[in-house]
Enzyme design. Sequence first.
Site, mmCIF file in Angstrom:
data_model
loop_
_atom_site.group_PDB
_atom_site.id
_atom_site.type_symbol
_atom_site.label_atom_id
_atom_site.label_comp_id
_atom_site.label_asym_id
_atom_site.label_seq_id
_atom_site.Cartn_x
_atom_site.Cartn_y
_atom_site.Cartn_z
ATOM 1 N N LYS C 77 0.863 -1.183 0.000
ATOM 2 C CA LYS C 77 0.000 0.000 0.000
ATOM 3 C C LYS C 77 0.901 1.235 0.000
ATOM 4 C CE LYS C 77 -3.934 1.847 2.717
ATOM 5 N NZ LYS C 77 -4.763 1.591 3.930
ATOM 6 N N SER C 152 -9.671 1.695 3.070
ATOM 7 C CA SER C 152 -8.809 2.447 2.186
ATOM 8 C C SER C 152 -7.787 1.591 1.428
ATOM 9 C CB SER C 152 -8.055 3.509 2.987
ATOM 10 O OG SER C 152 -7.169 2.902 3.906
ATOM 11 N N SER C 176 -9.654 -0.648 7.237
ATOM 12 C CA SER C 176 -9.095 -0.436 5.900
ATOM 13 C C SER C 176 -8.418 -1.638 5.265
ATOM 14 C CB SER C 176 -8.106 0.730 5.926
ATOM 15 O OG SER C 176 -8.807 1.945 5.919
#
Lengths: 477, 95, 488
Positions: C77, C152, C176
Site C-alpha cells: 500500500k 482504504s 481499511s
Amino acid sequence: MNWETVIGLETHVELATKSKIFCGCTTRFGGAPNTHCCPVCTGMPGALPVLNQAVLEYAVRAGVALNCHITRYSKFDRKNYFYPDLPKAYQISQLYLPIAVGGRVELSTPSGTVSVGIHELHMEEDAGKLVHDPWTDQTRADYNRCGVPLIEIVTQPDFRTADQVIAYLEQLKETLQYLGVSDCKMQEGSLRCDVNLSVRPLGSRELGTRTEMKNLNSFKAIARAIDYEARRQIELLEQGGRVVQETRRWDENKDATYAMRSKEDAQDYRYFPEPDLPPIELDEGWLARLRAAQPELAPAKRARYQADYGLPAYDCQMITSDRVLAQFFEGLVELGAPAKQAANWIMGEVLGALSARGMEPREMCLSAGTLARLIALVEEGKLNRNTAVKVFEAVFDQDGDVDAYVRAHGLEQVNDAGVVQAAVERAIQAHPQSVADFRGGKEKVFGFLVGQVMRELKGKADPKLVNTLLRQVLGGT
Amino acid sequence: MKITTELIAHISQLSRLSLPEGEQAAMAAQLERIVDYMDVLSRLDTGDIEPMSHVFPVRNVLRADEEQPSCDREALLANAPARDEESFLTPKSVE
Amino acid sequence: MELRQLTALELGAVIRRGEVSVAEAAQAALAAIEAEDGALNSFITVEGERALERAAQLQPGVKEAQSPLYGVPMALKDNICTKGIKTTCASKILGDFRPPYDATVVERLAAAGALGLGKLNLDEFAMGSTSETSWYGPTRNPWDPDRAPGGSSGGAAAAVAAGLSWYAVGSDTGGSIRQPAAHCGVTGIKPTYGTVSRYGLVAYASSLDQMGPVCRDAGDCAAVLDVLQGRDRRDATSLDGDYGHLLESLSGDVRGLRVGLPAECFGDGLDGQVRQAVLAAADVLKSRGAQLVELSLPALEYGVPAYYIIAAAEASSNLARFDGVKYGWRAQGYGDLSELYHKTRTQGFGLEVKRRILLGSFVLSAGYYEAYYRKALQVKAVIKGAFDEAFARCDLLLTPVAPATAPRLGESLGDPLEMYLGDVYTVPANLAGLPGLSMPCGFDRQGLPIGAQLIGPHFGEGRLLNAAYAFQQDTHYHKQTPKGGQRA
C-alpha cells in the site's frame, strides 16, 4: 502611586545527553546545517520517536534538586502549531502529567532570603534554527537542534526584582551544572529564559495583566529587560492605558521590548496525549537509588567546608562556584593538603592559569595528585612557595611529574645554613652602600638585600632562613 | 451544536487551510451533522473512567543514550521543494 | 501452470522446487499488471525494472531460502515508506516524495526474500472507505468495474483479487484492510495493535493504525504475518511476543471453540443477504465442532463516533507536517509564509482529508476537548472493557465486515456521515487494539463478495487464522476469481 513588579520565569535548559531526546543523532552544538539530523528529528512521514532514558533520568535529577514532587505516572503530549523550525508541526512536550511539580528553592540575596515556588518541570524537544538571508529574502531552516532534549522549569510569580531573578538563575545554573545535567551556556542557548511580568499597586493582591518577554540572551539582558518592561507598564497604567497580554521581544540594540507579530495569532495548541510514546511509570526503587546517587550540591558543600575545614565564606563560595573545582579541592584535601593551602592554590594559581588560557575547569588536565604533591613539598620545606609557582606553571598543561621536574632543574630548597651564610656574606660585600643605608636606619633596604641573597641561591633558599641569617650578620657587625 | 462560519474560520486557521467561499457553508453543514451524531456519546455515562490514550499497559519504553550516525544531508534535503546546498528554504520566517 | 491461480504459499513452493524461476513469477505479474491494471488502477507505481533486478538477485538463494514466501512477488500500500521509491499516500501534497529510508516491515519482507512489484492505490492518506479519494483516481472493483473495491486498502484488495499480486500489505485504522478484503473477496487480517511495527507507515491515526496482509486465503495471511510481526526498537508502541509460529499452528481444528455472535452486529442497518451469509459461516464453524454463543455488546454502538473523534484528532496533528517546506508538493504564488502554508495545504489535500483535519482540529480545540476528545478516550476504555468481558464468555467473535456489499463508484462520496457509519463493525477492534480478520463467506445476488469478520482477544491472531483456515477447508468462496474461474 507605588507599584510592585511581579515576575515569573519559564526557563528552558538543554540537557547534556549524548544523543537527542527521541533519536540517536548527536546533541553537539554547532555543526554544518542539517548534518545532525535523521528522519525522526526532521519529521519525515512515518518516522517515530523513542524516549532517551538519560533524558528521563536527568529531568528527575533536576526535579529532585528543586525539591519537586516527582510524578510517578507521567505522559507526553503533543503541542500543535505551525512554524518552519518545528518540522512535525507539533512539539512533543508534557502538559497534563509533567514529570515534576510543586517544588521550592530558597535564594539568599543581599536583601534577604527569598522563597521561590516551582510550578512544574517538564521534558520536551527543542526546535530548529532559522536564519534569514536578507540578500535572497529567504529563511534557511537548520534542524540540527531539533530534538535536542530540554527541560522547561516554570516558577510561580514569586519574584519582585531583577536581582532576585538573577540570583535564581545563578543558583539554577549552579545546581544543574552540579548535577551534570546541563552545561547551561547562555551564549550557546543551552539555558534560555522567558520572563512573565506584570505590575500592580503595592499592597494589591490581584495580579495585573502580564506580558511575556523572549530573546533574553544574557543575565544582563534579563535585568535590563525587566527594568524596561516594568517601567513601560507602570507608565502605561499611570497614563490611564491598559497592558495588553502579549509576547514581546527584547531588542538588545535598542534596549527596548516590542510586541512580536508572529505571536499575535490567538494560540490554541490543541494538546493531546502523544500516541507514539507509552506513559512513564517510575518505580520507587529506581527513584530511591537515584536520590541516593544525587551529588552533594553547592550550598551543602559550602556549609561543610566552613564547618569541617574552617574555610572563610569567601573561599567556600569561590571553590564551589564550579563542581569540578570543588571536586578538585576535595581531592587535594583527601591527599593530605591542608585545606587553606589547597583553597589558596585553587583561588590563586589554578583559576589564574585557567583564566590565562581561557579554559573551563572541566577542561583542565592537571590532576589533584600533582598539585597535592607540590603543596606537600612546600609544606615539608623542600620547595619554597615562589619556586613552587614556577613548577606549577611548568606542570599545569600536561599534568607533569613534580618530583622529576624539581630534580631535573635542581630546584630543591636550600636549607643548609652554611651555604646560606656564605651567600649572605657575599651579598653584603657586594653592596656596601646598601648595608650602610640599612644601618643608617633605612629598613626598606633589607628587602633588597634578601633579594640579592635569593639571587645568589637562584631563588631556591628557604626565605625564613635567609631572613634570620641576614639579620644576624647585619646586626652583629 | 451549531457549527458557525466563524468556528469554521477559526479551525481552518488553526489547520492552515483556506476553504474557498463556496465550500465553507457545505463544510459547516457536514461537520454539524457529524458532530451532532457524535453527541450520542453523551448518552453514555463515563463518569470518572480514566481516558484511555494507550490501549496496552506498556510503560517505560526507553532507548539507551547512544549516539547513532545521522542521515546523509543530501538524502534529507533531496525531497525539499526549495533548498540550497545545506538548508531547507522558506519565505521570511524570522522577525 | 497458470501461476496467477496459485496462492502465495503454492507459488513459493514451486519456486523452491525450481519449477518456476523468481523472474518468471515476476514477469507473469508484471504482464498481468500491464494488461489489466489500466482499467483497474490498483497500482500507483509499478517498479518493473527494480522487480526484475530483484528477481535476479533472489534466484541464487532459492535453495537455501528460509521463508516459504521467498521470491513471491507482492505489493505494498502506498502509505508505507520505501527507500528511494515514490511514496504518495495517494495525495497530491506528497508530490514525488521518495523516502530516505525503508519502513521496518519493508526491511522484514526483504529479509524474507519478498519481491516488490510496486505501490498500491488507496484513499488519500488512508481516509476513506472506497479508495475513491485518491489523487491518482479511483481503483475499481475487479468483480464489477462500476463498483468501488472498498477502502482504504482498495488497491491492495483489488490487486490480490484480480491476480496481479500474490499478496499485499495494507494498513487498517478503522477497517481499511478488512472492508476492502470483504468487498473484493479476499482474506485480510489486522493484527493486534503493536505486533507489527508502524515505523515507516505514514501515520493517519497513530493509536489505531496497524499494518497487515491482504491475501488469497488464511494460510497465506498466516505466512505473511509471520514475516511482518516482531518487536521493533524504533516503534515505542511495539510489543514483545512469541512471533513467527502462525503458519505452523494452523490445524483446522475448531472443536470446542466458542464463537460469539453479538446481537448488535446483526440488527438494523444490515443487508439481509450479508446477514444470511455471515450466519451461514457460523454454521460452517459449528459443523466443525465450534460452539455458538449469543451475546450482547451494547457498547459497540459508540464505536463509530469515538473512532472518528480520535482518528480525526490524531490525523489533524499527524498531517500538519505536510506544509510544503521539507518534502512533497509546494503551491505556487505565495507572498509569505502564511500563504505558503495555506495554499499548499488547501490545494494539496483533497476534500475528505480536509474534512477530517478540520474535524480533528475542532475536537481538540479549546472549549471542546473535554466534551469530544477526552470523552472519546473514555468511551474507548468502555469498549475495551466490553470486549474483555465478551472474551471471558467466548474465544472469538463473528460479525459482518460491512453492512452491505461493494457500493457503486461515486455513491458514497456525497454523504460523509453515511460513509462513516459503514465502518460500524470494523472500528471497535481498532479502538480496543484487537486483531480482526475478514474472510469471504458468500456472494450476493449480483455476484458481489460478502465478508465475515472474526475478532479475537489480544494476540489472538492464531485463533482467528485457524478458524478462517478451518472455514476455508469446507468452503470455496475464497477460491472464486472475478473472471468466473476458480483457483486451484
